[in-house]
Design a protein around this motif. Structure first.
Motif, PDB file in Angstrom:
ATOM      1  N   ILE A 416       0.804  -1.131  -0.016  1.00 38.90           N
ATOM      2  CA  ILE A 416       0.132   0.097   0.126  1.00 38.90           C
ATOM      3  C   ILE A 416       0.841   1.140   0.083  1.00 38.90           C
ATOM      4  N   GLU A 417       0.604   2.044  -0.950  1.00 36.44           N
ATOM      5  CA  GLU A 417       1.363   3.392  -1.027  1.00 36.44           C
ATOM      6  C   GLU A 417       0.446   4.610  -1.223  1.00 36.44           C
ATOM      7  N   ILE A 418       0.830   5.629  -0.380  1.00 39.28           N
ATOM      8  CA  ILE A 418       0.289   6.938  -0.680  1.00 39.28           C
ATOM      9  C   ILE A 418       1.160   7.849  -1.409  1.00 39.28           C
ATOM     10  N   CYS A 419       0.759   8.383  -2.352  1.00 41.50           N
ATOM     11  CA  CYS A 419       1.654   9.279  -3.391  1.00 41.50           C
ATOM     12  C   CYS A 419       1.123  10.650  -3.201  1.00 41.50           C
ATOM     13  N   ASP A 420       1.874  11.721  -3.376  1.00 38.66           N
ATOM     14  CA  ASP A 420       1.205  12.975  -3.545  1.00 38.66           C
ATOM     15  C   ASP A 420       1.186  13.175  -4.898  1.00 38.66           C
ATOM     16  N   LEU A 421       0.601  14.166  -5.426  1.00 39.23           N
ATOM     17  CA  LEU A 421       0.668  14.502  -7.018  1.00 39.23           C
ATOM     18  C   LEU A 421       1.823  15.005  -7.749  1.00 39.23           C
ATOM     19  N   SER A 422       2.836  14.872  -7.136  1.00 36.51           N
ATOM     20  CA  SER A 422       4.144  14.932  -7.796  1.00 36.51           C
ATOM     21  C   SER A 422       4.547  13.507  -7.956  1.00 36.51           C
ATOM     22  N   GLY A 423       4.046  12.380  -7.452  1.00 36.50           N
ATOM     23  CA  GLY A 423       4.341  11.213  -7.852  1.00 36.50           C
ATOM     24  C   GLY A 423       5.342  10.562  -6.658  1.00 36.50           C
ATOM     25  N   ARG A 424       5.609  11.406  -5.510  1.00 31.93           N
ATOM     26  CA  ARG A 424       6.527  10.957  -4.487  1.00 31.93           C
ATOM     27  C   ARG A 424       5.625  10.182  -3.432  1.00 31.93           C
ATOM     28  N   ILE A 425       6.422   9.199  -2.807  1.00 33.59           N
ATOM     29  CA  ILE A 425       5.686   8.181  -2.000  1.00 33.59           C
ATOM     30  C   ILE A 425       5.754   8.761  -0.598  1.00 33.59           C
ATOM     31  N   VAL A 426       4.547   9.158   0.089  1.00 34.58           N
ATOM     32  CA  VAL A 426       4.759   9.825   1.418  1.00 34.58           C
ATOM     33  C   VAL A 426       4.034   8.654   2.527  1.00 34.58           C
ATOM     34  N   LYS A 427       3.946   7.574   2.067  1.00 37.67           N
ATOM     35  CA  LYS A 427       3.616   6.740   3.275  1.00 37.67           C
ATOM     36  C   LYS A 427       3.383   5.287   2.586  1.00 37.67           C
ATOM     37  N   ARG A 428       4.034   4.273   3.225  1.00 35.51           N
ATOM     38  CA  ARG A 428       4.370   2.812   2.571  1.00 35.51           C
ATOM     39  C   ARG A 428       3.826   2.003   3.809  1.00 35.51           C
ATOM     40  N   GLU A 429       2.971   1.227   3.441  1.00 38.29           N
ATOM     41  CA  GLU A 429       2.478   0.129   4.473  1.00 38.29           C
ATOM     42  C   GLU A 429       2.279  -1.262   3.680  1.00 38.29           C
ATOM     43  N   THR A 430       2.401  -2.279   4.426  1.00 39.10           N
ATOM     44  CA  THR A 430       2.247  -3.579   3.941  1.00 39.10           C
ATOM     45  C   THR A 430       0.963  -4.253   4.824  1.00 39.10           C
ATOM     46  N   SER A 431      -0.195  -4.866   4.092  1.00 39.55           N
ATOM     47  CA  SER A 431      -1.105  -5.158   4.570  1.00 39.55           C
ATOM     48  C   SER A 431      -1.235  -6.333   5.498  1.00 39.55           C
ATOM     49  N   VAL A 432      -1.877  -6.417   6.548  1.00 42.21           N
ATOM     50  CA  VAL A 432      -1.634  -7.615   7.500  1.00 42.21           C
ATOM     51  C   VAL A 432      -3.194  -8.153   7.337  1.00 42.21           C
ATOM     52  N   ASN A 433      -4.199  -7.694   6.889  1.00 41.11           N
ATOM     53  CA  ASN A 433      -5.420  -8.295   7.017  1.00 41.11           C
ATOM     54  C   ASN A 433      -6.364  -7.521   5.866  1.00 41.11           C
ATOM     55  N   THR A 434      -7.521  -7.856   5.891  1.00 40.39           N
ATOM     56  CA  THR A 434      -8.167  -7.417   4.725  1.00 40.39           C
ATOM     57  C   THR A 434      -8.675  -6.127   4.961  1.00 40.39           C
ATOM     58  N   GLN A 435      -8.531  -5.582   6.094  1.00 41.52           N
ATOM     59  CA  GLN A 435      -8.829  -4.088   6.463  1.00 41.52           C
ATOM     60  C   GLN A 435      -7.622  -3.492   7.054  1.00 41.52           C
ATOM     61  N   MET A 436      -7.347  -2.232   6.808  1.00 41.69           N
ATOM     62  CA  MET A 436      -6.262  -1.560   7.214  1.00 41.69           C
ATOM     63  C   MET A 436      -6.581  -0.149   7.699  1.00 41.69           C
ATOM     64  N   GLN A 437      -6.072   0.075   8.941  1.00 44.53           N
ATOM     65  CA  GLN A 437      -6.077   1.324   9.322  1.00 44.53           C
ATOM     66  C   GLN A 437      -4.801   2.167   9.180  1.00 44.53           C
ATOM     67  N   ILE A 438      -4.776   3.346   8.632  1.00 41.34           N
ATOM     68  CA  ILE A 438      -3.284   3.762   8.293  1.00 41.34           C
ATOM     69  C   ILE A 438      -3.444   5.281   8.899  1.00 41.34           C
ATOM     70  N   ASP A 439      -2.284   5.491   9.524  1.00 42.30           N
ATOM     71  CA  ASP A 439      -2.093   6.897  10.132  1.00 42.30           C
ATOM     72  C   ASP A 439      -1.678   7.851   9.024  1.00 42.30           C
ATOM     73  N   ILE A 440      -2.458   8.614   8.982  1.00 43.99           N
ATOM     74  CA  ILE A 440      -2.409   9.789   7.939  1.00 43.99           C
ATOM     75  C   ILE A 440      -1.938  11.223   8.708  1.00 43.99           C
ATOM     76  N   SER A 441      -1.803  11.093   9.836  1.00 45.90           N
ATOM     77  CA  SER A 441      -1.665  12.526  10.552  1.00 45.90           C
ATOM     78  C   SER A 441      -0.569  13.326  10.395  1.00 45.90           C
ATOM     79  N   MET A 442       0.359  12.805   9.552  1.00 46.82           N
ATOM     80  CA  MET A 442       1.684  13.515   8.985  1.00 46.82           C
ATOM     81  C   MET A 442       1.471  14.065   7.890  1.00 46.82           C
ATOM     82  N   LEU A 443       0.172  13.811   7.000  1.00 47.95           N
ATOM     83  CA  LEU A 443       0.024  14.340   5.802  1.00 47.95           C
ATOM     84  C   LEU A 443      -0.732  15.824   5.852  1.00 47.95           C
TER      85      LEU A 443
END
Ligand SMILES: [Ca+2]
Ligand SMILES: [Ca+2]
Ligand SMILES: [Ca+2]
Length: 466
Positions: A416-443
């Motif tokens: 799982i990767e979150i990218c900004d609109l310049s294409g830069r990856i700002v967050k990278r996770e690996t799923s451990v379940n069919t549901q994932m809660q991701i901390d995005i407080s730094m974005l």
């Protein structure tokens, strides 16, 4: 929509970047190609130096190709006037920073006929892939008969619309490099209309024939075959061909003396142990020892497509056909960091460029009638177009602090990767379940893309962070 598709592609290219590259032949059959330059519209302007390297002067041209590699035309054919012996010929090409409006193209060539021999920069106006209105903006009557050490590249500095920089080698006459009275063994700086900037470091009277050659920007160079401006700082980085002991790359600054012929590399000429004894001269930022590779083209890579090269200097060489990847470190980016060879070895590379999409282009050239422009991209750059779609939900959306992604059947271990609109990856996770809660407080607030890749399928969703 097209723009979003491009961003999605960019973001996926990151996902898949694993230092695997694919080279394709974009253009083949080039005759003695030397250098290339991208136009803002994606066309490639390329010089063919002309001749068989040592005798005739056929094929001395500036050619124009589409981004897909189709031959579009010849800007100018210099066959009737060019000197092509050895390293001379039609060498450098630069497009005006305001090319979209004025269509000016600048070409460095060695002029032979009518005599006397001259080094020239001529400006053309391009219309429908042909040039017109040749105007000489730089000329040096060249008394040196050697065929080598012409330098021959031209570049504008990004963000500076007015000044053209030119490299000329020492013309195989070593004392030239320390003389401020001629342009040989130098980087020169002129106004793009051919006049001389009064703020040049050795400007005295504006007359190149009296006192200093007012066009000199830096000196003490042997044969800076190519140079580039970093887009990250405002320095020139130049490749420098040594005699027998050290090839160099230099960070070239206003008024700098780079030591030739007293020094070669970090040492006195020809030495591998006696430190450079010319006080005040500036040492290279990196070197290659014997047998010398003959360094040629140089760029400082600056594109999100291949983050592994971001801010790195990439240097091609002729003799080994390698691309050397040199990390620039330190706040001024003036110290060579980690250095490694690009994994693929080519033959006889003479130039390198960064394409508009971030791929790397090199010219396989030299004394050949089958020169090639090779396009080097991440191997998996376009994989997303064939991968099966992976569906998933993102909620809440817009989101603050945390976001959940959920899918019925995506397996543990999905990327799982979150990218900004310049294409830069700002967050990278690996799923451990069919549901994932991701901390995005730094974005910070804005629009992002979430990519999920389970190894077979991929999906992308927009995420609004508030
Ligand atoms: Ca002068
Ligand atoms: Ca040097
Ligand atoms: Ca170049």
């Amino acid at each position: 929509m097209k723009k979003l598709a491009a961003l999605l592609s960019l973001c996926f290219a990151f996902t898949m970047a694993n230092a695997q590259y694919t080279s394709t032949n974009l253009v083949t059959g080039l005759k003695y190609p030397v250098s290339m330059q991208f136009a803002p519209d994606g066309r490639i302007f390329l010089t063919q130096k002309g001749g068989d390297g040592f005798a005739s002067n056929v094929d001395g041209q500036v050619r124009i190709f589409s981004a897909a590699g189709a031959s579009l035309g010849v800007l100018w054919d210099f066959t009737d006037s060019v000197e092509t012996y050895f390293e001379r010929g039609v060498l450098g090409v630069a497009l005006d920073p305001d090319f979209d409006n004025n269509h000016f193209v600048y070409v460095f060539y060695n002029h032979k006929t009518p005599a006397p021999a001259r080094i020239r920069v001529v400006r053309f106006t391009e219309t429908n892939n042909a040039g017109s209105n040749p105007t000489i903006i730089f000329e040096y009557t060249d008394p040196f008969t050697a065929g080598n050490h012409t330098g021959g590249n031209l570049h504008f500095k990004p963000g500076d619309n007015d000044h053209l920089y030119i490299s000329i080698g020492d013309r195989a006459t070593q004392p030239n490099s320390q003389l401020l009275t001629n342009p040989c063994g130098k980087i020169l700086r002129i106004n793009k209309n051919g006049s001389i900037p009064t703020d040049n470091p050795f400007y005295d009277d504006g007359n190149v024939a009296t006192g200093n050659d007012d066009r000199i920007w830096a000196y003490g160079l042997r044969n800076t075959f190519d140079f580039t401006f970093s887009t990250i700082n405002d320095s020139i980085y130049g490749s420098e061909n040594g005699l027998n002991t050290w090839d160099e790359v230099n960070q070239i600054v206003r008024g700098g003396n780079y030591g030739w012929p007293t020094c070669e590399g970090f040492y006195n000429q020809g030495s591998t142990s006696v430190a450079c004894s010319m006080s005040g001269s500036i040492l290279p930022i990196d070197t290659w020892g014997a047998p010398l590779p003959a360094v040629t083209g140089i760029i400082v890579y600056d594109h999100p497509l291949m983050p592994e090269f971001q801010g790195h200097m990439l240097v091609t060489d002729y003799d080994n056909g390698r691309i050397t990847d040199i990390e620039l470190t330190g706040t001024a980016l003036n110290v060579a960091g980690t250095r490694q060879n690009f994994p693929t070895i080519y033959t006889k590379l003479v130039d390198i460029a960064q394409g508009p999409e971030g791929c790397i282009y090199v010219i396989q050239g030299g004394y050949t009638t089958n020169g090639i422009i090779k396009k080097i991209c991440p191997t998996n750059m376009n994989v997303e177009s064939t991968a099966a779609a992976l569906e998933f939900a993102v909620y809440p959306n817009p989101a603050t602090n945390t976001v959940r992604i959920e899918l019925d059947d995506f397996s543990a271990g999905s990327a799982i990767e979150i990218c900004d609109l310049s294409g830069r990856i700002v967050k990278r996770e690996t799923s451990v379940n069919t549901q994932m809660q991701i901390d995005i407080s730094m974005l910070s607030s804005g629009t992002y893309l979430i990519n999920v890749n389970d190894g077979v399928r991929r999906g992308t969703r927009l995420l609004i962070v508030e």
